[in-house]
Design a protein around this motif. Sequence first.
Motif, PDB file in Angstrom:
ATOM      1  N   ALA A 259      -2.219   9.257   2.975  1.00 26.10           N
ATOM      2  CA  ALA A 259      -1.227   8.531   3.790  1.00 26.10           C
ATOM      3  C   ALA A 259       0.188   8.819   3.279  1.00 26.10           C
ATOM      4  CB  ALA A 259      -1.517   7.036   3.769  1.00 26.10           C
ATOM      5  N   LEU A 260       0.318   8.860   1.959  1.00 26.10           N
ATOM      6  CA  LEU A 260       1.620   9.127   1.328  1.00 26.10           C
ATOM      7  C   LEU A 260       2.131  10.515   1.721  1.00 26.10           C
ATOM      8  CD1 LEU A 260       3.247   7.478  -0.798  1.00 26.10           C
ATOM      9  CD2 LEU A 260       2.047   8.760  -2.573  1.00 26.10           C
ATOM     10  N   CYS A 261       1.276  11.518   1.520  1.00 33.47           N
ATOM     11  CA  CYS A 261       1.687  12.906   1.806  1.00 33.47           C
ATOM     12  C   CYS A 261       1.874  13.113   3.306  1.00 33.47           C
ATOM     13  CB  CYS A 261       0.644  13.884   1.260  1.00 33.47           C
ATOM     14  SG  CYS A 261       0.604  13.910  -0.547  1.00 33.47           S
ATOM     15  N   ASN A 262       1.014  12.514   4.106  1.00 30.80           N
ATOM     16  CA  ASN A 262       1.061  12.651   5.564  1.00 30.80           C
ATOM     17  C   ASN A 262       2.456  12.365   6.099  1.00 30.80           C
ATOM     18  OD1 ASN A 262       0.932  10.931   8.213  1.00 30.80           O
ATOM     19  ND2 ASN A 262      -0.918  12.173   8.320  1.00 30.80           N
TER      20      ASN A 262
ATOM     21  N   TYR B 283       0.835  -1.207   0.000  1.00 29.05           N
ATOM     22  CA  TYR B 283       0.000   0.000   0.000  1.00 29.05           C
ATOM     23  C   TYR B 283       0.872   1.261   0.000  1.00 29.05           C
ATOM     24  CZ  TYR B 283      -3.413  -3.474   1.407  1.00 29.05           C
ATOM     25  OH  TYR B 283      -4.208  -4.588   1.442  1.00 29.05           O
ATOM     26  N   ALA B 284       0.176   2.406  -0.037  1.00 26.40           N
ATOM     27  CA  ALA B 284       0.875   3.706   0.020  1.00 26.40           C
ATOM     28  C   ALA B 284       1.788   3.758   1.245  1.00 26.40           C
ATOM     29  CB  ALA B 284      -0.151   4.838   0.087  1.00 26.40           C
ATOM     30  N   LYS B 285       1.340   3.183   2.331  1.00 24.52           N
ATOM     31  CA  LYS B 285       2.135   3.181   3.561  1.00 24.52           C
ATOM     32  C   LYS B 285       3.480   2.494   3.339  1.00 24.52           C
ATOM     33  CE  LYS B 285       2.437   3.947   7.993  1.00 24.52           C
ATOM     34  NZ  LYS B 285       1.375   3.562   8.884  1.00 24.52           N
ATOM     35  N   ASP B 286       3.455   1.405   2.604  1.00 25.34           N
ATOM     36  CA  ASP B 286       4.704   0.692   2.327  1.00 25.34           C
ATOM     37  C   ASP B 286       5.607   1.535   1.425  1.00 25.34           C
ATOM     38  OD1 ASP B 286       3.970  -1.874   3.672  1.00 25.34           O
ATOM     39  OD2 ASP B 286       2.353  -1.779   2.204  1.00 25.34           O
ATOM     40  N   ILE B 287       4.993   2.237   0.480  1.00 25.05           N
ATOM     41  CA  ILE B 287       5.782   3.085  -0.426  1.00 25.05           C
ATOM     42  C   ILE B 287       6.483   4.178   0.377  1.00 25.05           C
ATOM     43  CG2 ILE B 287       5.734   4.677  -2.385  1.00 25.05           C
ATOM     44  CD1 ILE B 287       3.180   3.320  -3.351  1.00 25.05           C
ATOM     45  N   ILE B 288       5.722   4.871   1.210  1.00 24.78           N
ATOM     46  CA  ILE B 288       6.335   6.006   1.921  1.00 24.78           C
ATOM     47  C   ILE B 288       7.369   5.511   2.936  1.00 24.78           C
ATOM     48  CG2 ILE B 288       4.414   6.292   3.584  1.00 24.78           C
ATOM     49  CD1 ILE B 288       6.547   9.124   2.051  1.00 24.78           C
TER      50      ILE B 288
ATOM     51  N   SER C 219       1.568  -1.114   7.442  1.00 25.19           N
ATOM     52  CA  SER C 219       0.321  -0.742   6.774  1.00 25.19           C
ATOM     53  C   SER C 219      -0.861  -1.231   7.611  1.00 25.19           C
ATOM     54  CB  SER C 219       0.256  -1.390   5.394  1.00 25.19           C
ATOM     55  OG  SER C 219       0.016  -2.785   5.553  1.00 25.19           O
ATOM     56  N   PRO C 220      -2.054  -0.693   7.388  1.00 23.79           N
ATOM     57  CA  PRO C 220      -3.243  -1.197   8.080  1.00 23.79           C
ATOM     58  C   PRO C 220      -3.426  -2.707   7.886  1.00 23.79           C
ATOM     59  CG  PRO C 220      -3.726   0.906   7.077  1.00 23.79           C
ATOM     60  CD  PRO C 220      -2.347   0.527   6.604  1.00 23.79           C
TER      61      PRO C 220
END
Length: 417
Positions: free
Chosen positions: A209-212, A170-175, A396-397
């Motif tokens: 989530a990415l920007c956060n 997910y985005a969380k993993d990317i960031i 990630s969630p």
Amino acid sequence: MHAIEKILAKAAGKDHVTTGEIVNCKVDLAGINDLYLQTIRSFYEMGGKKVFDPGKIVIFLDHYAPASTIMQADNQKQFREFAWEQGIDKLMDVDQGVCHQVLADKGLVYPGMVLVVTDSHTTTHGAFGAFGTGVGATDLATIMITGHLWFRVPEIVRINLEGELPKGVYAKDIILKVIGTLGADYAVYKAVEFTGPVLKQLSVSERMALCNMTTEMGAKTSYIQPDEITLAYLKDRVKGDYEIFHTDPGYQYAAEHTFDVSDLKPQVAAPHSVDNVHDITEYIGRPVQQAFLGTCTGGRVQDLAVAAQILKGKKVHPRTRFIVVPASKAVFLEAMEKGYIQTLVEAGATFVTPGCAACLGTHQGMLASGETCITASSRNFPGRMGHTKAEIFIGSPAAVAAAALEGKIVDPAKYLD
Ligand SMILES: CC(C)[C@H](C(=O)O)[C@@H](O)C(=O)O
Ligand code: SF4
């Protein structure tokens, strides 16, 4: 110019700005949260009597929602009285949730705006093409009096995301991967823009989530060029008109990095730093006493949905507490309507009212000495969620929900169909 520079130029009443220049900008919306009573004190100390425009100020009682100490209760009382006295009708009381999610839910954030909140994760709103940034009490008090604040036009870094997201990533993993690669201080006072084909695979929730988490690399602000996904989200929320700015062709970024996500594994930030990032496979089998799903990073409907998918008809591991906090009231209601809350409660989740909760280690799910927690939030330094001798993994969630099910860190991919 870059779109971010065009936003700042317009807010400063100028045609052109350059990197490093100091500009005095008109602020479209200023937010104060309940940790920042000092803002009101500074407002009076600086000679403030009436706020410049009560419609452009929003107060969030979110970090201690509802108050868990007498001091917090007293502070919140003073916030309410200030709002009533000043005619500030955007008083988001303890029922509403975390500021960043509330801003999005209520259509208060839109492309091209300058948004300043007394909270570091205001970078979240780059997901909408806004200039969002966090400040301290005296800066916010300055806005309350003058409606303006100065900024140094930041260097802008481009992070280009190529490839296709694998299942369970997910985005969380990317960031996390980006922060782990570039470091927690990489973007200090820089703006971080995300580009590339992966964005089309990311919902607004994922983009937030990415920007956060660009805040966790020190970013001043972040940016994603608004597209049809952004516009579809904003359509029934934002009332007024807004302007979408575009970066000029040939704009020279301060730096550019490309990440291909096609082979990315689920990631975790291991104790005790957000850039201590590893493939989750390195920690498989590590027991967790608490799994925490919530916050402005990982408490949105999509996050609760993936948790419900993983836990449907199953039970949380008997030696693990699964604490779930919807990021806002709107998230809570939507997740309820979709049945996720029922599923998660039946599985053994402990629900906490929308707000920051245990994210910053003050209440509603603190960790004991020697305990390990996996969290969907954004910070894992010692003491962040309770005892300084607790260990915090950020994931990630899906990784959090899968760990709640198994009582240990696992790769979430195999729990998703
Ligand atoms: C309350 C605020 C100062 C703080 C922040 O700005 O980030 C908090 O939200 C956090 O996440 O630690
Ligand atoms: S949820 Fe956590 S990270 Fe977000 S504003 Fe609250 S304390 Fe800060």
